[in-house]
Motif scaffolding. Sequence first.
Motif, PDB file in Angstrom:
ATOM      1  N   HIS A  41       0.795  -1.229   0.000  1.00  0.00           N
ATOM      2  CA  HIS A  41       0.000   0.000   0.000  1.00  0.00           C
ATOM      3  C   HIS A  41       0.827   1.279   0.000  1.00  0.00           C
ATOM      4  O   HIS A  41       0.288   2.352  -0.226  1.00  0.00           O
ATOM      5  N   GLY A  42       2.107   1.191   0.243  1.00  0.00           N
ATOM      6  CA  GLY A  42       2.917   2.399   0.300  1.00  0.00           C
ATOM      7  C   GLY A  42       4.329   2.165  -0.165  1.00  0.00           C
ATOM      8  O   GLY A  42       5.269   2.612   0.476  1.00  0.00           O
ATOM      9  N   TYR A  43       4.467   1.462  -1.275  1.00  0.00           N
ATOM     10  CA  TYR A  43       5.811   1.042  -1.699  1.00  0.00           C
ATOM     11  C   TYR A  43       6.757   2.199  -1.939  1.00  0.00           C
ATOM     12  O   TYR A  43       7.957   2.049  -1.800  1.00  0.00           O
ATOM     13  N   ALA A  44       6.248   3.368  -2.264  1.00  0.00           N
ATOM     14  CA  ALA A  44       7.129   4.505  -2.517  1.00  0.00           C
ATOM     15  C   ALA A  44       7.806   4.999  -1.236  1.00  0.00           C
ATOM     16  O   ALA A  44       8.798   5.704  -1.288  1.00  0.00           O
ATOM     17  N   THR A  45       7.276   4.595  -0.094  1.00  0.00           N
ATOM     18  CA  THR A  45       7.833   5.062   1.167  1.00  0.00           C
ATOM     19  C   THR A  45       8.798   4.063   1.794  1.00  0.00           C
ATOM     20  O   THR A  45       9.292   4.302   2.882  1.00  0.00           O
ATOM     21  N   VAL A  46       9.062   2.955   1.139  1.00  0.00           N
ATOM     22  CA  VAL A  46       9.959   1.935   1.685  1.00  0.00           C
ATOM     23  C   VAL A  46      11.324   2.080   1.016  1.00  0.00           C
ATOM     24  O   VAL A  46      11.459   1.920  -0.186  1.00  0.00           O
ATOM     25  N   SER A  47      12.322   2.370   1.816  1.00  0.00           N
ATOM     26  CA  SER A  47      13.664   2.566   1.263  1.00  0.00           C
ATOM     27  C   SER A  47      14.368   1.228   1.047  1.00  0.00           C
ATOM     28  O   SER A  47      14.037   0.222   1.671  1.00  0.00           O
ATOM     29  N   ASP A  48      15.355   1.268   0.189  1.00  0.00           N
ATOM     30  CA  ASP A  48      16.160   0.071  -0.060  1.00  0.00           C
ATOM     31  C   ASP A  48      16.855  -0.390   1.214  1.00  0.00           C
ATOM     32  O   ASP A  48      17.020  -1.586   1.437  1.00  0.00           O
ATOM     33  N   GLU A  49      17.242   0.551   2.064  1.00  0.00           N
ATOM     34  CA  GLU A  49      17.923   0.213   3.317  1.00  0.00           C
ATOM     35  C   GLU A  49      17.003  -0.577   4.249  1.00  0.00           C
ATOM     36  O   GLU A  49      17.441  -1.501   4.939  1.00  0.00           O
ATOM     37  N   VAL A  50      15.725  -0.208   4.269  1.00  0.00           N
ATOM     38  CA  VAL A  50      14.759  -0.933   5.104  1.00  0.00           C
ATOM     39  C   VAL A  50      14.598  -2.358   4.583  1.00  0.00           C
ATOM     40  O   VAL A  50      14.620  -3.319   5.351  1.00  0.00           O
ATOM     41  N   VAL A  51      14.449  -2.496   3.276  1.00  0.00           N
ATOM     42  CA  VAL A  51      14.298  -3.831   2.682  1.00  0.00           C
ATOM     43  C   VAL A  51      15.536  -4.668   2.985  1.00  0.00           C
ATOM     44  O   VAL A  51      15.428  -5.824   3.401  1.00  0.00           O
ATOM     45  N   TRP A  52      16.720  -4.097   2.819  1.00  0.00           N
ATOM     46  CA  TRP A  52      17.952  -4.847   3.091  1.00  0.00           C
ATOM     47  C   TRP A  52      18.044  -5.221   4.569  1.00  0.00           C
ATOM     48  O   TRP A  52      18.500  -6.316   4.913  1.00  0.00           O
ATOM     49  N   GLY A  53      17.595  -4.325   5.448  1.00  0.00           N
ATOM     50  CA  GLY A  53      17.588  -4.632   6.875  1.00  0.00           C
ATOM     51  C   GLY A  53      16.714  -5.830   7.194  1.00  0.00           C
ATOM     52  O   GLY A  53      17.051  -6.662   8.039  1.00  0.00           O
ATOM     53  N   VAL A  54      15.602  -5.938   6.498  1.00  0.00           N
ATOM     54  CA  VAL A  54      14.712  -7.088   6.690  1.00  0.00           C
ATOM     55  C   VAL A  54      15.381  -8.351   6.161  1.00  0.00           C
ATOM     56  O   VAL A  54      15.314  -9.412   6.796  1.00  0.00           O
ATOM     57  N   VAL A  55      16.028  -8.247   5.027  1.00  0.00           N
ATOM     58  CA  VAL A  55      16.745  -9.404   4.462  1.00  0.00           C
ATOM     59  C   VAL A  55      17.766  -9.933   5.461  1.00  0.00           C
ATOM     60  O   VAL A  55      17.841 -11.130   5.727  1.00  0.00           O
ATOM     61  N   GLU A  56      18.532  -9.032   6.046  1.00  0.00           N
ATOM     62  CA  GLU A  56      19.593  -9.445   6.962  1.00  0.00           C
ATOM     63  C   GLU A  56      19.083  -9.813   8.350  1.00  0.00           C
ATOM     64  O   GLU A  56      19.596 -10.747   8.970  1.00  0.00           O
ATOM     65  N   GLY A  57      18.080  -9.109   8.832  1.00  0.00           N
ATOM     66  CA  GLY A  57      17.661  -9.283  10.216  1.00  0.00           C
ATOM     67  C   GLY A  57      16.540 -10.278  10.458  1.00  0.00           C
ATOM     68  O   GLY A  57      16.515 -10.941  11.488  1.00  0.00           O
ATOM     69  N   TYR A  58      15.623 -10.381   9.520  1.00  0.00           N
ATOM     70  CA  TYR A  58      14.447 -11.211   9.751  1.00  0.00           C
ATOM     71  C   TYR A  58      14.400 -12.468   8.891  1.00  0.00           C
ATOM     72  O   TYR A  58      13.919 -13.506   9.327  1.00  0.00           O
ATOM     73  N   LEU A  59      14.870 -12.373   7.670  1.00  0.00           N
ATOM     74  CA  LEU A  59      14.759 -13.501   6.749  1.00  0.00           C
ATOM     75  C   LEU A  59      15.473 -14.757   7.229  1.00  0.00           C
ATOM     76  O   LEU A  59      14.896 -15.849   7.138  1.00  0.00           O
ATOM     77  N   PRO A  60      16.684 -14.669   7.774  1.00  0.00           N
ATOM     78  CA  PRO A  60      17.334 -15.899   8.254  1.00  0.00           C
ATOM     79  C   PRO A  60      16.545 -16.589   9.377  1.00  0.00           C
ATOM     80  O   PRO A  60      16.435 -17.812   9.398  1.00  0.00           O
ATOM     81  N   VAL A  61      15.988 -15.806  10.271  1.00  0.00           N
ATOM     82  CA  VAL A  61      15.202 -16.376  11.371  1.00  0.00           C
ATOM     83  C   VAL A  61      13.941 -17.032  10.820  1.00  0.00           C
ATOM     84  O   VAL A  61      13.608 -18.174  11.162  1.00  0.00           O
TER      85      VAL A  61
END
Length: 73
Positions: A41-61
């Motif tokens: 619903h708000g993809y323009a407000t999601v930065s690449d840094e936030v997405v990368w943070g999720v990749v590193e912080g949440y995806l492995p778990v």
Amino acid sequence: MERQFEIIGEALNQLLRREPDLKGKISDASLIIAFRNRLIHGYATVSDEVVWGVVEGYLPVLSGEVRDLLGEE
């Protein structure tokens, strides 16, 4: 990558509707679903840094928890 997170969040949302007891086995399930909603619903407000943070912080778990759940079947 964002599309894959949208799919993961929607799949998790649908799973928890059918099997609410699994919520305790998925860390940060609410945050994962909320992230999906923000992407949808708000993809323009999601930065690449936030997405990368999720990749590193949440995806492995999440990956490990899903593997554990699949191993229980």
